[in-house]
Design a protein around this motif. Structure first.
Motif, PDB file in Angstrom:
ATOM      1  N   HIS A 154       0.828  -1.212   0.000  1.00  0.00           N
ATOM      2  CA  HIS A 154       0.000   0.000   0.000  1.00  0.00           C
ATOM      3  C   HIS A 154       0.861   1.261   0.000  1.00  0.00           C
ATOM      4  CE1 HIS A 154      -3.098   2.888   1.068  1.00  0.00           C
ATOM      5  NE2 HIS A 154      -2.425   3.216   2.154  1.00  0.00           N
ATOM      6  N   PHE A 155       1.888   1.293   0.832  1.00  0.00           N
ATOM      7  CA  PHE A 155       2.727   2.487   0.928  1.00  0.00           C
ATOM      8  C   PHE A 155       3.594   2.665  -0.317  1.00  0.00           C
ATOM      9  CE2 PHE A 155       2.407   1.841   5.745  1.00  0.00           C
ATOM     10  CZ  PHE A 155       1.363   2.733   5.837  1.00  0.00           C
ATOM     11  N   ILE A 156       4.035   1.571  -0.920  1.00  0.00           N
ATOM     12  CA  ILE A 156       4.808   1.670  -2.164  1.00  0.00           C
ATOM     13  C   ILE A 156       3.953   2.315  -3.253  1.00  0.00           C
ATOM     14  CG2 ILE A 156       5.784   0.325  -4.065  1.00  0.00           C
ATOM     15  CD1 ILE A 156       6.965  -1.572  -2.016  1.00  0.00           C
ATOM     16  N   GLN A 157       2.715   1.824  -3.407  1.00  0.00           N
ATOM     17  CA  GLN A 157       1.827   2.390  -4.432  1.00  0.00           C
ATOM     18  C   GLN A 157       1.516   3.857  -4.133  1.00  0.00           C
ATOM     19  OE1 GLN A 157      -1.589  -0.001  -5.627  1.00  0.00           O
ATOM     20  NE2 GLN A 157      -0.663  -1.803  -4.703  1.00  0.00           N
ATOM     21  N   LYS A 158       1.265   4.154  -2.876  1.00  0.00           N
ATOM     22  CA  LYS A 158       0.909   5.514  -2.489  1.00  0.00           C
ATOM     23  C   LYS A 158       2.029   6.493  -2.811  1.00  0.00           C
ATOM     24  CE  LYS A 158       0.033   8.262   1.697  1.00  0.00           C
ATOM     25  NZ  LYS A 158      -0.189   8.197   3.179  1.00  0.00           N
ATOM     26  N   HIS A 159       3.245   6.185  -2.371  1.00  0.00           N
ATOM     27  CA  HIS A 159       4.330   7.149  -2.523  1.00  0.00           C
ATOM     28  C   HIS A 159       4.965   7.098  -3.916  1.00  0.00           C
ATOM     29  CE1 HIS A 159       4.220   8.586   1.571  1.00  0.00           C
ATOM     30  NE2 HIS A 159       4.125   7.346   1.998  1.00  0.00           N
ATOM     31  N   ALA A 160       4.956   5.948  -4.568  1.00  0.00           N
ATOM     32  CA  ALA A 160       5.456   5.875  -5.943  1.00  0.00           C
ATOM     33  C   ALA A 160       4.581   6.723  -6.856  1.00  0.00           C
ATOM     34  CB  ALA A 160       5.498   4.426  -6.417  1.00  0.00           C
ATOM     35  N   SER A 161       3.265   6.662  -6.628  1.00  0.00           N
ATOM     36  CA  SER A 161       2.347   7.477  -7.424  1.00  0.00           C
ATOM     37  C   SER A 161       2.596   8.961  -7.171  1.00  0.00           C
ATOM     38  CB  SER A 161       0.905   7.104  -7.070  1.00  0.00           C
ATOM     39  OG  SER A 161      -0.003   7.960  -7.722  1.00  0.00           O
ATOM     40  N   ARG A 162       2.803   9.307  -5.910  1.00  0.00           N
ATOM     41  CA  ARG A 162       3.040  10.713  -5.582  1.00  0.00           C
ATOM     42  C   ARG A 162       4.345  11.204  -6.182  1.00  0.00           C
ATOM     43  NH1 ARG A 162       5.657  13.280  -1.633  1.00  0.00           N
ATOM     44  NH2 ARG A 162       6.161  11.352  -0.553  1.00  0.00           N
ATOM     45  N   MET A 163       5.364  10.310  -6.246  1.00  0.00           N
ATOM     46  CA  MET A 163       6.666  10.680  -6.807  1.00  0.00           C
ATOM     47  C   MET A 163       6.684  10.597  -8.334  1.00  0.00           C
ATOM     48  SD  MET A 163       9.189   8.655  -4.176  1.00  0.00           S
ATOM     49  CE  MET A 163       9.072   8.891  -2.395  1.00  0.00           C
ATOM     50  N   LYS A 164       5.527  10.129  -8.910  1.00  0.00           N
ATOM     51  CA  LYS A 164       5.414   9.996 -10.373  1.00  0.00           C
ATOM     52  C   LYS A 164       6.523   9.099 -10.933  1.00  0.00           C
ATOM     53  CE  LYS A 164       3.060  14.400 -11.249  1.00  0.00           C
ATOM     54  NZ  LYS A 164       2.706  14.657  -9.856  1.00  0.00           N
ATOM     55  N   ARG A 165       6.697   7.936 -10.300  1.00  0.00           N
ATOM     56  CA  ARG A 165       7.689   6.995 -10.781  1.00  0.00           C
ATOM     57  C   ARG A 165       7.010   5.678 -11.125  1.00  0.00           C
ATOM     58  NH1 ARG A 165      12.086   5.561  -6.556  1.00  0.00           N
ATOM     59  NH2 ARG A 165      12.408   3.929  -8.112  1.00  0.00           N
ATOM     60  N   PRO A 166       7.622   4.833 -11.967  1.00  0.00           N
ATOM     61  CA  PRO A 166       7.015   3.556 -12.358  1.00  0.00           C
ATOM     62  C   PRO A 166       6.812   2.653 -11.143  1.00  0.00           C
ATOM     63  CG  PRO A 166       8.889   4.101 -13.761  1.00  0.00           C
ATOM     64  CD  PRO A 166       8.913   5.069 -12.620  1.00  0.00           C
ATOM     65  N   PRO A 167       5.993   1.593 -11.306  1.00  0.00           N
ATOM     66  CA  PRO A 167       5.759   0.654 -10.202  1.00  0.00           C
ATOM     67  C   PRO A 167       7.071   0.052  -9.689  1.00  0.00           C
ATOM     68  CG  PRO A 167       4.210   0.269 -11.980  1.00  0.00           C
ATOM     69  CD  PRO A 167       5.203   1.263 -12.488  1.00  0.00           C
ATOM     70  N   VAL A 168       7.133  -0.157  -8.391  1.00  0.00           N
ATOM     71  CA  VAL A 168       8.331  -0.673  -7.738  1.00  0.00           C
ATOM     72  C   VAL A 168       7.950  -1.889  -6.906  1.00  0.00           C
ATOM     73  CG1 VAL A 168      10.183  -0.142  -6.098  1.00  0.00           C
ATOM     74  CG2 VAL A 168       9.370   1.615  -7.656  1.00  0.00           C
ATOM     75  N   LYS A 169       8.827  -2.881  -6.877  1.00  0.00           N
ATOM     76  CA  LYS A 169       8.627  -4.068  -6.048  1.00  0.00           C
ATOM     77  C   LYS A 169       9.580  -4.000  -4.859  1.00  0.00           C
ATOM     78  CE  LYS A 169       9.794  -6.667  -9.427  1.00  0.00           C
ATOM     79  NZ  LYS A 169      10.163  -7.863 -10.220  1.00  0.00           N
ATOM     80  N   ILE A 170       9.400  -4.933  -3.944  1.00  0.00           N
ATOM     81  CA  ILE A 170      10.325  -5.053  -2.817  1.00  0.00           C
ATOM     82  C   ILE A 170      10.891  -6.462  -2.818  1.00  0.00           C
ATOM     83  CG2 ILE A 170       8.495  -5.679  -1.179  1.00  0.00           C
ATOM     84  CD1 ILE A 170      10.179  -4.095   0.948  1.00  0.00           C
TER      85      ILE A 170
ATOM     86  N   HIS B  57      11.272   6.582   2.445  1.00  0.00           N
ATOM     87  CA  HIS B  57      12.710   6.850   2.399  1.00  0.00           C
ATOM     88  C   HIS B  57      13.409   5.877   1.462  1.00  0.00           C
ATOM     89  CE1 HIS B  57      16.900   7.005   3.915  1.00  0.00           C
ATOM     90  NE2 HIS B  57      16.612   8.266   4.163  1.00  0.00           N
ATOM     91  N   ALA B  58      13.010   4.607   1.515  1.00  0.00           N
ATOM     92  CA  ALA B  58      13.622   3.601   0.646  1.00  0.00           C
ATOM     93  C   ALA B  58      13.328   3.886  -0.822  1.00  0.00           C
ATOM     94  CB  ALA B  58      13.125   2.209   1.042  1.00  0.00           C
ATOM     95  N   LEU B  59      12.130   4.373  -1.113  1.00  0.00           N
ATOM     96  CA  LEU B  59      11.791   4.707  -2.499  1.00  0.00           C
ATOM     97  C   LEU B  59      12.663   5.840  -3.027  1.00  0.00           C
ATOM     98  CD1 LEU B  59       7.885   4.508  -2.485  1.00  0.00           C
ATOM     99  CD2 LEU B  59       9.416   3.186  -3.940  1.00  0.00           C
ATOM    100  N   VAL B  60      12.970   6.796  -2.177  1.00  0.00           N
ATOM    101  CA  VAL B  60      13.837   7.903  -2.587  1.00  0.00           C
ATOM    102  C   VAL B  60      15.228   7.391  -2.944  1.00  0.00           C
ATOM    103  CG1 VAL B  60      14.961  10.024  -1.814  1.00  0.00           C
ATOM    104  CG2 VAL B  60      12.561   9.619  -1.246  1.00  0.00           C
ATOM    105  N   LEU B  61      15.728   6.421  -2.175  1.00  0.00           N
ATOM    106  CA  LEU B  61      17.083   5.910  -2.395  1.00  0.00           C
ATOM    107  C   LEU B  61      17.159   4.881  -3.504  1.00  0.00           C
ATOM    108  CD1 LEU B  61      18.314   5.452   1.303  1.00  0.00           C
ATOM    109  CD2 LEU B  61      18.787   7.350  -0.256  1.00  0.00           C
TER     110      LEU B  61
END
Length: 448
Positions: free
Chosen positions: A330-346, A372-376
């Motif tokens: 949920h948080f990956i989708q939320k913040h990836a969308s806000r950062m306007k970046r492609p889908p990310v997995k963990i 924070h991890a998405l930024v890095l």
């Protein structure tokens, strides 16, 4: 809408009145039914829906006043126009108090009667459109998302579903970061007061003097700096929900003032002697154990019982670890969308790090960690490196065998072994730069 879209019911014991009104409004295009007494009228109301009832007051058996009460019990929003040849001020006032749209006397003025009917139906139409608008707003603005499938989380949702439709005061307790504010929003959004404001007050962030003004408002000149009259948060919550966040931090005086408001259902602005009636639902939130504060005489027992009618405890994240994968997604989708970046997995290894952490900051800490991890992260997969870097800054890494340092040391050692000691390749797999990896190798005493 056209006249043919509205259905009228005429209830009068006189056949001539029923016949003339049916013919009259039928010519204007309305769909018209009639009933000679209360019994037949109630039967017709149960069989089909009506937009307006023209109701005679004087009838044998059940009179129009009593029938009006019965109709309102069936459909509170149904418009009713009372008609009679025996007009008195008392009956007019009573009919309007009971919910009649208007009151018409015999003999009728055709133009006046038609105008009154059109106004009543216009109000009915606006009420319908208002309901549709509210449904549309709800669809566009759903309540805040609450994510979880664990037994403690499901138990909490069950309590929310039970108490939300009521007007009961609720005490929401839980550690910082567990999501108490989401519980508050969920209760308000599912309550009959959802179309009125949800007004939060942060009790712990204000000194006593400012909190008093914040809650009750003040009159112009009530104290130095009071240049204007100001409504308090309790008044602003009229019809809606008042949230007292961190209620355990309020002073003894404020506790007494709040108790008086809850008992009397009225307030007085600072500097005024006029009592103002108030109507709101009270929700309270705290990260403290108020029962212990009552025993220690830090919190009034009588106020505690007033706000503690129903209790919801928000479970800490360590008690619902099985929800972490859902929350992470949920948080990956939320913040990836806000950062306007492609889908990310963990990666599984990064997720394992999250599962092993003790989460002293609960869901809020988890969300901050993912953001924070998405930024890095520069690739399409979050690796353990960004996760480890962020968690290493957090206090309380967990029990010794599962502490963050221990998990990180083991994972970095395994990656170095798999990469045959190649630091550059290991750093790429871990998602960190070589300098950071060298520092961690030195910190943990690992062999390359």
């Amino acid at each position: 809408m056209e006249n043919k879209d509205f259905r009228l019911l005429i209830v009068d014991d006189e056949h001539s009145v029923r016949d003339s009104l049916s013919h009259w409004f039928g010519l204007e295009g309305y769909l018209v039914d009639s009933a000679e007494d209360a019994k037949s009228a109630l039967r017709k109301l149960q069989e089909r829906g009506y937009d307006l009832v023209l109701l005679d007051i004087k009838m044998p058996g059940m009179d129009g006043m009593e029938l009006q009460k019965r109709i309102k019990a069936i459909d509170p929003n149904l418009s009713i126009i009372m008609i009679t040849a025996y007009a008195t001020v008392e009956t007019a006032v009573q009919a309007l108090k009971e919910g009649a749209f208007d009151y018409i006397t015999k003999p009728f003025d055709p133009d006046e009667f038609s105008h009154t009917v059109r106004n009543a139906l216009r109000g009915r139409q606006l009420a319908r459109e208002n309901v549709k608008l509210r449904e549309h707003v709800e669809a566009l603005s759903p309540p805040s998302v609450m994510v979880g499938e664990s037994p403690p989380f499901r138990e909490m949702l069950t309590l929310i579903e039970r108490v939300a439709p009521t007007d009961t005061s609720v005490l929401i307790q839980g550690e910082s970061g567990t999501g108490k504010e989401l519980v508050v929003r969920a209760i308000h959004a599912a309550s009959p007061r959802r179309y009125f404001p949800l007004v939060p007050v942060s009790c712990g962030s204000l000194p006593e003097s400012l909190l008093e003004s914040e809650l009750f408002g003040h009159e112009k000149g009530a104290f130095t700096g009071a240049q204007y009259r100001r409504k308090g948060k309790i008044e602003l919550a009229e019809g809606g929900t008042l949230l007292l966040d961190e209620i355990g931090d309020i002073s003894s005086k404020t506790q007494i003032d709040l108790l008086r408001v809850l008992e009397d259902k009225q307030i007085q602005r600072i500097g005024s002697e006029r009592a103002i009636p108030v109507n709101f639902r009270l929700l309270c939130a705290t990260n403290r154990n108020l029962a212990d504060d009552v025993k220690a005489e830090r919190f009034r027992q009588d106020l505690f019982y007033r706000i503690h009618v129903f209790e919801i405890n928000v479970p800490p994240l360590r008690d619902r670890l099985s929800d972490i994968p859902l929350l992470v997604d949920h948080f990956i989708q939320k913040h990836a969308s806000r950062m306007k970046r492609p889908p990310v997995k963990i990666s599984p290894a990064a997720l394992e790090l999250l599962m092993q952490h003790n989460w002293p900051g609960n869901v809020r800490e988890l969300e901050n960690t993912i953001e924070h991890a998405l930024v890095l992260t520069t690739g399409d997969t979050i690796q353990p490196g960004p996760i480890s870097w962020n968690l290493s800054e957090a206090p309380n890494g967990g029990a010794s065998g599962h502490s963050l340092d221990n998990v990180e040391k083991q994972h970095i050692g395994k990656v170095l072994k798999d990469m045959r000691g190649n630091v550059s390749r290991a750093a790429r797999v871990l998602g960190i730069d070589r300098t950071t990896l060298y520092k961690k190798i030195q910190k943990y005493g690992l062999e390359k």
